[in-house]
Design an enzyme around this catalytic site. Sequence first.
Site, PDB file in Angstrom:
ATOM      1  N   HIS A  75       0.840  -1.201   0.000  1.00 15.58           N
ATOM      2  CA  HIS A  75       0.000   0.000   0.000  1.00 15.58           C
ATOM      3  C   HIS A  75       0.872   1.245   0.000  1.00 15.58           C
ATOM      4  O   HIS A  75       1.729   1.421   0.863  1.00 15.58           O
ATOM      5  CB  HIS A  75      -0.935  -0.019   1.210  1.00 15.58           C
ATOM      6  CG  HIS A  75      -1.969  -1.109   1.091  1.00 15.58           C
ATOM      7  ND1 HIS A  75      -2.399  -1.862   2.143  1.00 15.58           N
ATOM      8  CD2 HIS A  75      -2.633  -1.554  -0.017  1.00 15.58           C
ATOM      9  CE1 HIS A  75      -3.307  -2.739   1.706  1.00 15.58           C
ATOM     10  NE2 HIS A  75      -3.452  -2.566   0.400  1.00 15.58           N
TER      11      HIS A  75
ATOM     12  N   GLU B 244       1.829   3.575   3.022  1.00 17.53           N
ATOM     13  CA  GLU B 244       2.353   2.951   4.235  1.00 17.53           C
ATOM     14  C   GLU B 244       3.889   2.966   4.206  1.00 17.53           C
ATOM     15  O   GLU B 244       4.568   1.941   4.243  1.00 17.53           O
ATOM     16  CB  GLU B 244       1.737   1.548   4.380  1.00 17.53           C
ATOM     17  CG  GLU B 244       0.205   1.658   4.513  1.00 17.53           C
ATOM     18  CD  GLU B 244      -0.570   0.358   4.389  1.00 17.53           C
ATOM     19  OE1 GLU B 244       0.045  -0.723   4.455  1.00 17.53           O
ATOM     20  OE2 GLU B 244      -1.804   0.436   4.224  1.00 17.53           O
TER      21      GLU B 244
ATOM     22  N   HIS C  29       2.431  -3.845   6.859  1.00 19.14           N
ATOM     23  CA  HIS C  29       1.458  -2.784   6.550  1.00 19.14           C
ATOM     24  C   HIS C  29       1.469  -1.786   7.707  1.00 19.14           C
ATOM     25  O   HIS C  29       2.129  -1.989   8.710  1.00 19.14           O
ATOM     26  CB  HIS C  29       0.050  -3.379   6.411  1.00 19.14           C
ATOM     27  CG  HIS C  29      -0.136  -4.160   5.145  1.00 19.14           C
ATOM     28  ND1 HIS C  29      -0.825  -3.682   4.068  1.00 19.14           N
ATOM     29  CD2 HIS C  29       0.323  -5.388   4.786  1.00 19.14           C
ATOM     30  CE1 HIS C  29      -0.803  -4.579   3.097  1.00 19.14           C
ATOM     31  NE2 HIS C  29      -0.105  -5.625   3.505  1.00 19.14           N
TER      32      HIS C  29
ATOM     33  N   GLU D 297       0.659  -5.101  11.059  1.00 18.04           N
ATOM     34  CA  GLU D 297       0.223  -3.707  10.896  1.00 18.04           C
ATOM     35  C   GLU D 297       1.030  -2.899  11.909  1.00 18.04           C
ATOM     36  O   GLU D 297       0.909  -3.094  13.117  1.00 18.04           O
ATOM     37  CB  GLU D 297      -1.271  -3.559  11.209  1.00 18.04           C
ATOM     38  CG  GLU D 297      -2.180  -4.292  10.248  1.00 18.04           C
ATOM     39  CD  GLU D 297      -2.556  -3.477   9.014  1.00 18.04           C
ATOM     40  OE1 GLU D 297      -2.103  -2.307   8.897  1.00 18.04           O
ATOM     41  OE2 GLU D 297      -3.288  -4.011   8.175  1.00 18.04           O
TER      42      GLU D 297
HETATM   43  O1  0X9 Z   1      -6.747  -4.389   4.354  1.00 17.52           O
HETATM   44  C1  0X9 Z   1      -5.575  -4.717   4.191  1.00 17.52           C
HETATM   45  O2  0X9 Z   1      -5.097  -5.035   3.120  1.00 17.52           O
HETATM   46  C2  0X9 Z   1      -4.645  -4.699   5.396  1.00 17.52           C
HETATM   47  N1  0X9 Z   1      -4.894  -3.550   6.207  1.00 17.52           N
HETATM   48  S1  0X9 Z   1      -4.458  -2.071   5.642  1.00 17.52           S
HETATM   49  O3  0X9 Z   1      -5.044  -1.091   6.535  1.00 17.52           O
HETATM   50  N2  0X9 Z   1      -2.895  -1.910   5.735  1.00 17.52           N
HETATM   51  O4  0X9 Z   1      -4.894  -1.954   4.291  1.00 17.52           O
HETATM   52  C3  0X9 Z   1      -4.926  -5.919   6.250  1.00 17.52           C
HETATM   53  C4  0X9 Z   1      -4.694  -7.186   5.544  1.00 17.52           C
HETATM   54  C5  0X9 Z   1      -4.855  -8.316   6.459  1.00 17.52           C
HETATM   55  N3  0X9 Z   1      -4.843  -9.527   5.730  1.00 17.52           N
HETATM   56  C6  0X9 Z   1      -5.987 -10.184   5.532  1.00 17.52           C
HETATM   57  N4  0X9 Z   1      -7.094  -9.784   6.135  1.00 17.52           N
HETATM   58  N5  0X9 Z   1      -5.959 -11.208   4.725  1.00 17.52           N
HETATM   59 ZN    ZN Z   2      -1.775  -1.922   4.026  1.00 19.85          ZN
END
Ligand code: 0X9
Ligand code: ZN
Length: 416
Positions: A174, A177, A304, A377
């Site tokens: 992302h 980040e 992340h 995260e």
């Molecule tokens: O939403 C996401 O891709 C991640 N959070 S962010 O705020 N950095 O965008 C979390 C991804 C966690 N992984 C899964 N849920 N598979």
């Molecule tokens: Zn992310």
Amino acid sequence: MGKIRRVFVGLAGVALLGATAVPASASDTDRGIYEVDGTDAAQRTQLVRAGVDVLGVADGTVTLVATSEQARGLRADGIDLDRTGDFDRALADRNPDTDLRAAADEFPAGDEDYHTYTELTDTLTTAEAEHGDIASLSSVGESYEGRALHLMKISDNVAVDEDEPEVLFTCNQHAREHLTTEMCLHIVERFTDDYGSDPAVTELVNTREILVVPTMNPDGAEYDISGGQYQGWRKNRQGWDGTDLNRNWGYEWGCCGGSSGWQFSDTYRGSSPFSAPETAAVADFVESRIVGGEQQITAHLDFHSYSELVLWPYGYTYDDTAEGMTREEAERFADVGTRMAATNGYTPQQSSDLYITDGGINDWMWGEHDIFSFTFEMYPASGGGMDGFYPPDEVIDRETTRNDDAVDILLNEAGI
Ligand code: 0X9
Ligand code: ZN
Ligand code: CA
Ligand code: CA
Ligand code: CA
């Protein structure tokens, strides 16, 4: 700020869309920052399904960006949205005044310790030059706009493909980040600079092949600091409005309402699995590590920000066990995740406990390749709104070093 942004978006629209009608873009509708208190995973998934941009979650409180239309819809569905700010306003407040703005290719004033793509490339090149016996720089391919997706391998006898557990670290899927790119760079510097003096580092470099991709999304990261101002950008820079790389992986892609088919959504999954060159390049690299029928990469960690969480698969289902995930395997994820979290103070949980995501990197690594794959995260835990993506550069050292013990735990687990 708002004005500059709109001009920029308008130009991009002209260049990419030509004479075709320009659809109402999320980029130039009125976007607000909202909080929703006391949510559970099902409610957070409902928010994600509405296509809003979830910025962070802490103790059940979700911070998100939504258009006024999305906010109206969610309120009509009974969700209690509290408007805490305006998206453009929040970025304008975080960005320096016009006269202090950095050159186009530098981070905003005061944040110059973050590495631009050029600086990242230089630093990796220097690390390889200074530690050529244990560090080798290559790439897994190119981004949509043609930037090299750097790959640093760190191991003893680095030029030889030895029979040692391979461990992959990926960062910056992302764009905004940026702290995660610094995290991967910190891993590179620690395992090169401290080799020979720190016994734990030396042992891990001698017995593992450490693979680091410091930025998976260099186009997005550069765009996010374009004009010396933060843009709040998440996706890559492909097509009309970019693809969310962490919804573009080819395991249960688009299965479960954990991504969007709408191109202007911040969680747009792309036109097909691996339609983004960045995910395709990393996936091809991982596939190339099947040697003699056996996947050499045994563990993986994707960084992340933000919310200070340790997450493990699956993301596409709330179930703890599913196809390809036995009770024992789920328990190992929880056990190692909890042990890593005990060292950095993050909160450990299965990733769907946050909200459902499909097409995420961890699900593919584990579901397709049995690679023991986590997401961290990073800092801050909460309270940031948009600012949460842009902690001052003074925290880089503290917040990357904070993960040293967790990284070592994963490297040790990779040999088991
Ligand atoms: O939403 C996401 O891709 C991640 N959070 S962010 O705020 N950095 O965008 C979390 C991804 C966690 N992984 C899964 N849920 N598979
Ligand atoms: Zn992310
Ligand atoms: Ca500073
Ligand atoms: Ca080696
Ligand atoms: Ca090997």
